[in-house]
Design an enzyme around this catalytic site. Structure first.
Site, short mmCIF file in Angstrom:
data_model
loop_
_atom_site.label_atom_id
_atom_site.label_comp_id
_atom_site.label_asym_id
_atom_site.label_seq_id
_atom_site.Cartn_x
_atom_site.Cartn_y
_atom_site.Cartn_z
CD GLU A 1 8.05 -0.10 7.59
OE1 GLU A 1 8.22 1.03 7.09
OE2 GLU A 1 7.09 -0.83 7.29
CG ASP B 1 -0.35 -0.13 2.52
OD1 ASP B 1 0.89 -0.13 2.61
OD2 ASP B 1 -1.10 -0.24 3.52
#
EC number: 2.1.2.11
Length: 263
Positions: free
Chosen positions: A180, A45
């Site tokens: 992340e 995304d």
């Protein structure tokens, strides 16, 4: 050419062979990545920022993801293709299944969802219905408004919470995990604790695999450049050579280096 499967990545983890993955959004780049040896791609995304020009990933829809998934699948028919379920596309397990089905029909092999132990029921719902799931912990961009910006996650006591979340998601059935923007020390704890492959971005070189947003790898990101990013195109001279250099540096452990890592 045989399709790449999750079993191959599991084998890489067992044999301690690092692997490189990258985001892809269209036919041409997916084809180039596949031809140069990248077997795992993500329709992220992140396209909301890199392709559509928004300042976050939040405006991206399931239809957007499905559109780009179809394009990437045509360019890389044999790759293991992950596709994000975007913001508010999995607020309930039932909604997650409906939207995952749409993305899988478009060509994805696996869906990626962001969040911790609260997603356990959703993961079970999907995996019991033959939808493979990749988890995503640490800096989860869909939660940018909660975090107050794009900041390193998992420092201090938050590290144990993240590890517990990772173990809960694995027990629920995820087959991959993206970590992340977390400290290297935490990334190693998580990678060692899980039996499934862990893919890092801003998590040091201790994870099983690495992923980069393709625009970061080519140095064409506008505005802020993340600390973990490296412009492989500046050294390589052309895009194909840049992809090969990225793969080689990941497999050898040269990338990410200390200058790309957090503590």
């Amino acid at each position: 050419m045989k399709p790449t499967t999750i079993s191959l990545l599991q084998k890489c983890k067992q044999e301690k062979k690092r692997f490189a993955t990258i985001t892809a959004y269209d036919f041409s780049f997916a084809k180039l990545f596949a031809e140069e040896g990248i077997n795992v791609m993500l329709v992220g995304d992140s396209l909301g920022m890199t392709v559509q020009g928004h300042d976050s990933t939040l405006p991206v829809t399931v239809d957007d993801i499905a559109y780009h998934t179809r394009a990437v699948r045509r360019g890389a028919p044999h790759c293991l293709l992950l596709s994000d379920l975007p913001f508010m596309a999995y607020a309930t397990p039932e909604q997650a299944f409906e939207n995952a089905a749409a993305v899988m029909r478009a060509g994805a092999n696996m869906v990626k969802i962001e969040g911790g132990a609260w997603l356990v029921d959703t993961v079970k719902m999907l995996t019991e219905r033959a939808v493979p799931v990749c988890g995503h912990l640490g800096l989860t961009p869909q939660s940018v408004n909660v975090f107050g910006g794009y900041k390193v996650q998992g420092r201090g006591d938050a590290g144990q919470i993240l590890l517990d979340d990772a173990l809960a998601l694995e027990a629920a059935g995820i087959q991959l995990l993206v970590l992340e923007c977390v400290p290297v020390e935490l990334a190693k704890r998580v990678t060692d604790a899980l039996t499934i492959p862990v893919i890092g971005i801003g998590a040091g070189n201790v994870t099983d695999g690495q992923i980069l947003v393709m625009h970061d790898a080519f140095g064409i990101t506008g505005g802020h450049i993340p600390k973990f990013a490296k412009n492989f195109l500046s050294e390589a001279g052309d895009m194909r050579a840049a992809v090969r250099q990225y793969i080689a540096d990941v497999e050898s452990g040269v990338y990410p280096g200390e200058e790309h890592s957090f503590h």
